[in-house]
Design a protein around this motif. Structure first.
Motif, PDB file in Angstrom:
ATOM      1  N   ASP A  88       0.820  -1.214   0.000  1.00 31.12           N
ATOM      2  CA  ASP A  88       0.000   0.000   0.000  1.00 31.12           C
ATOM      3  C   ASP A  88       0.852   1.261   0.000  1.00 31.12           C
ATOM      4  OD1 ASP A  88       1.044  -0.076   2.538  1.00 31.12           O
ATOM      5  OD2 ASP A  88      -0.820   0.455   3.548  1.00 31.12           O
ATOM      6  N   GLY A  89       2.099   1.150  -0.459  1.00 30.24           N
ATOM      7  CA  GLY A  89       2.981   2.309  -0.470  1.00 30.24           C
ATOM      8  C   GLY A  89       3.990   2.254  -1.592  1.00 30.24           C
ATOM      9  N   PHE A  90       5.094   2.950  -1.377  1.00 28.74           N
ATOM     10  CA  PHE A  90       6.151   3.025  -2.382  1.00 28.74           C
ATOM     11  C   PHE A  90       7.513   2.912  -1.716  1.00 28.74           C
ATOM     12  CE2 PHE A  90       2.663   5.200  -4.429  1.00 28.74           C
ATOM     13  CZ  PHE A  90       2.739   4.769  -5.748  1.00 28.74           C
ATOM     14  N   ALA A  91       8.418   2.184  -2.358  1.00 31.93           N
ATOM     15  CA  ALA A  91       9.834   2.209  -2.012  1.00 31.93           C
ATOM     16  C   ALA A  91      10.456   3.230  -2.959  1.00 31.93           C
ATOM     17  CB  ALA A  91      10.466   0.841  -2.223  1.00 31.93           C
ATOM     18  N   PHE A  92      11.504   3.893  -2.499  1.00 34.76           N
ATOM     19  CA  PHE A  92      12.141   4.907  -3.332  1.00 34.76           C
ATOM     20  C   PHE A  92      13.582   4.537  -3.625  1.00 34.76           C
ATOM     21  CE2 PHE A  92       8.727   7.420  -1.486  1.00 34.76           C
ATOM     22  CZ  PHE A  92       8.265   8.083  -2.598  1.00 34.76           C
TER      23      PHE A  92
END
Length: 132
Positions: A88-92
């Motif tokens: 439910d998110g993002f890795a950068f």
């Protein structure tokens, strides 16, 4: 008065962008204390506002889509974030180039996934601070 800033990551791996003057920003990063970066970038407020607006626009779009955003499209770009959807998110994936678009002197690192809701709040707070 507190300077507008944003910090992404955890205690071990993080990236911070802090306004230090009218057209001056401090970029600091740490990856497990093994790799660090700490430099000043000449960025206009409009460039950072545009970057934050682009990030917020992408974070409001449906999840599951990777994207990339550079602070400024010019050759003096000190920071690019590439976001990969994870849960439910993002890795950068962070690319820092203290000397502009430099393939020799740069730092690349990964920031573990951050929930999309938290990212919207973080970038939204910076957007609000820039508009004040």
């Amino acid at each position: 008065m507190e300077h507008p800033r944003i910090r992404l990551g955890t205690d071990d791996v993080w990236l911070e962008l802090t306004r230090t003057g009218t057209d001056s920003w401090r970029i600091t990063a740490n990856w497990c204390s093994w790799l660090t970066a700490d430099f000043t970038a000449d960025l206009g407020v409009a460039e950072v506002e545009d970057f934050v607006a682009r990030m917020l626009s992408r974070l409001r779009a449906p999840s599951g889509v990777r994207f990339s955003a550079a602070v400024t499209p010019g050759r003096n770009n000190p920071l690019t974030l590439r976001a990969e959807p994870v849960g439910d998110g993002f890795a950068f994936f962070v690319r820092l180039t203290p000397n502009g678009d430099d393939d020799v002197c740069h730092l690349q690192m990964e920031i573990d996934p951050i929930a999309t809701v938290e990212l919207r709040e973080t970038f939204g707070a910076l957007h609000t601070a820039l508009m004040a």
